[in-house]
Design an enzyme around this catalytic site. Structure first.
Site, PDB file in Angstrom:
ATOM      1  N   HIS A 168      45.877 -29.599 -24.181  1.00 38.70           N
ATOM      2  CA  HIS A 168      44.886 -29.778 -23.133  1.00 38.70           C
ATOM      3  C   HIS A 168      44.257 -28.416 -22.854  1.00 38.70           C
ATOM      4  O   HIS A 168      44.938 -27.390 -22.861  1.00 38.70           O
ATOM      5  CB  HIS A 168      45.536 -30.321 -21.864  1.00 38.70           C
ATOM      6  CG  HIS A 168      46.033 -31.722 -22.017  1.00 38.70           C
ATOM      7  ND1 HIS A 168      47.250 -32.010 -22.597  1.00 38.70           N
ATOM      8  CD2 HIS A 168      45.465 -32.899 -21.704  1.00 38.70           C
ATOM      9  CE1 HIS A 168      47.418 -33.316 -22.619  1.00 38.70           C
ATOM     10  NE2 HIS A 168      46.353 -33.885 -22.084  1.00 38.70           N
ATOM     11  N   HIS A 169      42.979 -28.427 -22.656  1.00 37.75           N
ATOM     12  CA  HIS A 169      42.172 -27.230 -22.418  1.00 37.75           C
ATOM     13  C   HIS A 169      42.385 -26.229 -23.542  1.00 37.75           C
ATOM     14  O   HIS A 169      42.351 -26.638 -24.703  1.00 37.75           O
ATOM     15  CB  HIS A 169      42.422 -26.641 -21.030  1.00 37.75           C
ATOM     16  CG  HIS A 169      41.206 -25.947 -20.508  1.00 37.75           C
ATOM     17  ND1 HIS A 169      40.969 -24.617 -20.764  1.00 37.75           N
ATOM     18  CD2 HIS A 169      40.162 -26.377 -19.790  1.00 37.75           C
ATOM     19  CE1 HIS A 169      39.825 -24.261 -20.209  1.00 37.75           C
ATOM     20  NE2 HIS A 169      39.314 -25.322 -19.605  1.00 37.75           N
TER      21      HIS A 169
END
Length: 137
Positions: A9-10
């Site tokens: 994520h990210h």
């Protein structure tokens, strides 16, 4: 050499690669794939496929993901179900990543590298108070 893809994520994967570069040197055949806000599952799937193809020289690819049960793992698992040349391990951390980078230089089989990644990830989690601080008193 076994390829390596970090799916997170990210931009966690990019950060982990920067840490590895500082501690290990520039990791070859290594890519980060980030799930960014607003991206669809199809966007993520396309990015993972592209990264896997870029790092795979025929030796297979180890995919390290950030969270078990998260979107990054679920999409990676779907891809692994379609392909025999991919293994997926969740819970990526720095000890796991460094171990993978070092161990894959020995041209070990993909499944063995996945096991070593799992062991290193677990062994890298230590209660510092129990292990060190209590002995300093």
């Amino acid at each position: 050499m076994i390829g390596l893809v970090i799916v997170s994520h990210h931009e966690l994967g990019e950060a982990l690669i920067h840490v590895a570069r500082m501690l290990y040197g520039k990791p070859e055949q290594t890519k980060a794939v980030s799930l960014l806000e607003g991206e669809s599952l199809e966007d993520l799937k396309e990015k993972i496929y592209r990264a896997v193809d870029e790092v795979n020289d025929g030796s297979g690819v180890l995919v390290l993901v950030d969270i078990f049960g998260g979107t990054t793992m679920n999409v990676s698992a779907l891809i692994a179900a379609e392909r025999e040349d991919i293994e997926v391990i969740s819970g990526v951390n720095v000890p796991m990543l460094l171990t993978v980078l070092i161990e894959r230089e020995d041209n070990i089989p993909l499944k063995e590298l996945a096991k070593k990644a799992l062991e290193a990830g677990k062994e890298g989690i230590i209660d510092v108070r129990e292990r060190i601080v209590s002995k300093l008193k």
